[in-house]
Design a protein around this motif. Structure first.
Motif, PDB file in Angstrom:
ATOM      1  N   VAL A   1       0.845  -1.315   0.040  1.00 35.96           N
ATOM      2  CA  VAL A   1      -0.003  -0.101   0.172  1.00 35.96           C
ATOM      3  C   VAL A   1       0.820   1.028   0.074  1.00 35.96           C
ATOM      4  O   VAL A   1       1.832   1.497   0.771  1.00 35.96           O
ATOM      5  CB  VAL A   1      -1.026   0.044   1.511  1.00 35.96           C
ATOM      6  CG1 VAL A   1      -1.746   1.239   1.326  1.00 35.96           C
ATOM      7  CG2 VAL A   1      -1.970  -1.074   1.076  1.00 35.96           C
TER       8      VAL A   1
ATOM      9  N   GLN B   1       0.838   7.174   0.816  1.00 30.48           N
ATOM     10  CA  GLN B   1      -0.368   8.182   1.045  1.00 30.48           C
ATOM     11  C   GLN B   1      -1.875   7.569   1.371  1.00 30.48           C
ATOM     12  O   GLN B   1      -2.419   7.959   2.016  1.00 30.48           O
ATOM     13  CB  GLN B   1      -0.694   8.666  -0.285  1.00 30.48           C
ATOM     14  CG  GLN B   1      -1.292   7.948  -1.456  1.00 30.48           C
ATOM     15  CD  GLN B   1      -0.299   7.066  -2.330  1.00 30.48           C
ATOM     16  OE1 GLN B   1       0.705   6.922  -1.793  1.00 30.48           O
ATOM     17  NE2 GLN B   1      -0.790   6.490  -3.333  1.00 30.48           N
ATOM     18  N   HIS B   2      -1.741   6.160   1.474  1.00 24.76           N
ATOM     19  CA  HIS B   2      -2.844   5.326   2.069  1.00 24.76           C
ATOM     20  C   HIS B   2      -2.580   4.725   3.270  1.00 24.76           C
ATOM     21  O   HIS B   2      -3.560   4.063   3.681  1.00 24.76           O
ATOM     22  CB  HIS B   2      -3.132   4.445   0.880  1.00 24.76           C
ATOM     23  CG  HIS B   2      -3.863   5.021  -0.356  1.00 24.76           C
ATOM     24  ND1 HIS B   2      -5.091   5.964  -0.509  1.00 24.76           N
ATOM     25  CD2 HIS B   2      -3.305   5.016  -1.639  1.00 24.76           C
ATOM     26  CE1 HIS B   2      -5.038   6.139  -1.766  1.00 24.76           C
ATOM     27  NE2 HIS B   2      -3.995   5.774  -2.442  1.00 24.76           N
ATOM     28  N   GLN B   3      -1.240   4.678   3.789  1.00 23.65           N
ATOM     29  CA  GLN B   3      -1.064   3.972   4.920  1.00 23.65           C
ATOM     30  C   GLN B   3      -1.555   4.243   6.087  1.00 23.65           C
ATOM     31  O   GLN B   3      -1.881   3.599   7.199  1.00 23.65           O
ATOM     32  CB  GLN B   3       0.710   3.854   4.972  1.00 23.65           C
ATOM     33  CG  GLN B   3       1.266   2.716   4.058  1.00 23.65           C
ATOM     34  CD  GLN B   3       2.654   2.792   3.900  1.00 23.65           C
ATOM     35  OE1 GLN B   3       3.365   3.218   4.927  1.00 23.65           O
ATOM     36  NE2 GLN B   3       3.265   2.341   3.059  1.00 23.65           N
TER      37      GLN B   3
ATOM     38  N   TRP C   1      -3.853   2.466   8.015  1.00 18.50           N
ATOM     39  CA  TRP C   1      -3.681   1.043   8.229  1.00 18.50           C
ATOM     40  C   TRP C   1      -2.680   1.060   9.635  1.00 18.50           C
ATOM     41  O   TRP C   1      -2.401  -0.025  10.014  1.00 18.50           O
ATOM     42  CB  TRP C   1      -2.775   0.523   7.188  1.00 18.50           C
ATOM     43  CG  TRP C   1      -3.543   0.000   6.063  1.00 18.50           C
ATOM     44  CD1 TRP C   1      -3.722   0.947   4.786  1.00 18.50           C
ATOM     45  CD2 TRP C   1      -3.986  -1.036   5.479  1.00 18.50           C
ATOM     46  NE1 TRP C   1      -4.364   0.322   3.878  1.00 18.50           N
ATOM     47  CE2 TRP C   1      -4.591  -0.951   4.319  1.00 18.50           C
ATOM     48  CE3 TRP C   1      -4.099  -2.331   6.081  1.00 18.50           C
ATOM     49  CZ2 TRP C   1      -5.358  -1.985   3.655  1.00 18.50           C
ATOM     50  CZ3 TRP C   1      -4.902  -3.406   5.389  1.00 18.50           C
ATOM     51  CH2 TRP C   1      -5.319  -3.182   4.042  1.00 18.50           C
TER      52      TRP C   1
ATOM     53  N   THR D   1       6.442   1.583  -1.040  1.00 20.92           N
ATOM     54  CA  THR D   1       5.935   1.432  -0.083  1.00 20.92           C
ATOM     55  C   THR D   1       6.604   2.439   0.921  1.00 20.92           C
ATOM     56  O   THR D   1       5.994   2.475   2.088  1.00 20.92           O
ATOM     57  CB  THR D   1       5.226   0.390   0.356  1.00 20.92           C
ATOM     58  OG1 THR D   1       6.534  -0.502   0.745  1.00 20.92           O
ATOM     59  CG2 THR D   1       4.376  -0.156  -0.761  1.00 20.92           C
TER      60      THR D   1
END
Length: 124
Positions: free
Chosen positions: A68, A71-73, A76, A94
């Motif tokens: 991932v 920018q989307h981590q 998480w 990543t």
């Protein structure tokens, strides 16, 4: 041969052209226990992809391997840290210094590497 390592694949997908899919397949081929976690309920073969929002419980995690982008981590972070893995592999693309520092503060080893190359070279 290295000991088998329970691995959580973050960003798992049922798309066979994606590296996360290939990593799940290779990990299974090498005999590792794999828990794929993604953002869609799906499957890789007969192995279900767990959905992040379901907060899948996984114990005794050795490795989390990231697929991932940084920018989307943030969505998480809490989940991954709750797994208390021994290490997190940041596959190419990543890398995330903020998250790496958070993990290292919790004594989790971080590395910039490619899971597929590590498996092929016997360094996984």
């Amino acid at each position: 041969m290295n000991a088998m390592k329970k691995t959580v694949v973050i960003g798992a997908t049922d798309n066979p052209t994606r590296f996360a899919y290939k990593a799940v397949q290779k990990l299974l081929n090498y005999g590792h226990e794999v828990v794929p976690v993604g953002i869609r309920h799906s499957a890789i073969g007969t192995l279900p992809i767990q959905h992040l929002q379901d907060n899948p419980k996984v114990e005794n995690v050795d490795t989390v391997t990231m697929y991932v982008g940084p920018q989307h981590q943030p969505a998480w972070y809490a989940y991954i840290l709750s797994l208390k893995p021994k290490r997190i592999i940041f596959n190419p693309g990543t890398e995330n210094l903020e998250f790496e520092r958070m993990a290292e503060d919790q004594k989790i080893e971080t590395m910039h590497a490619c899971t597929l190359v590590m498996l092929a070279s016997g360094s996984y």
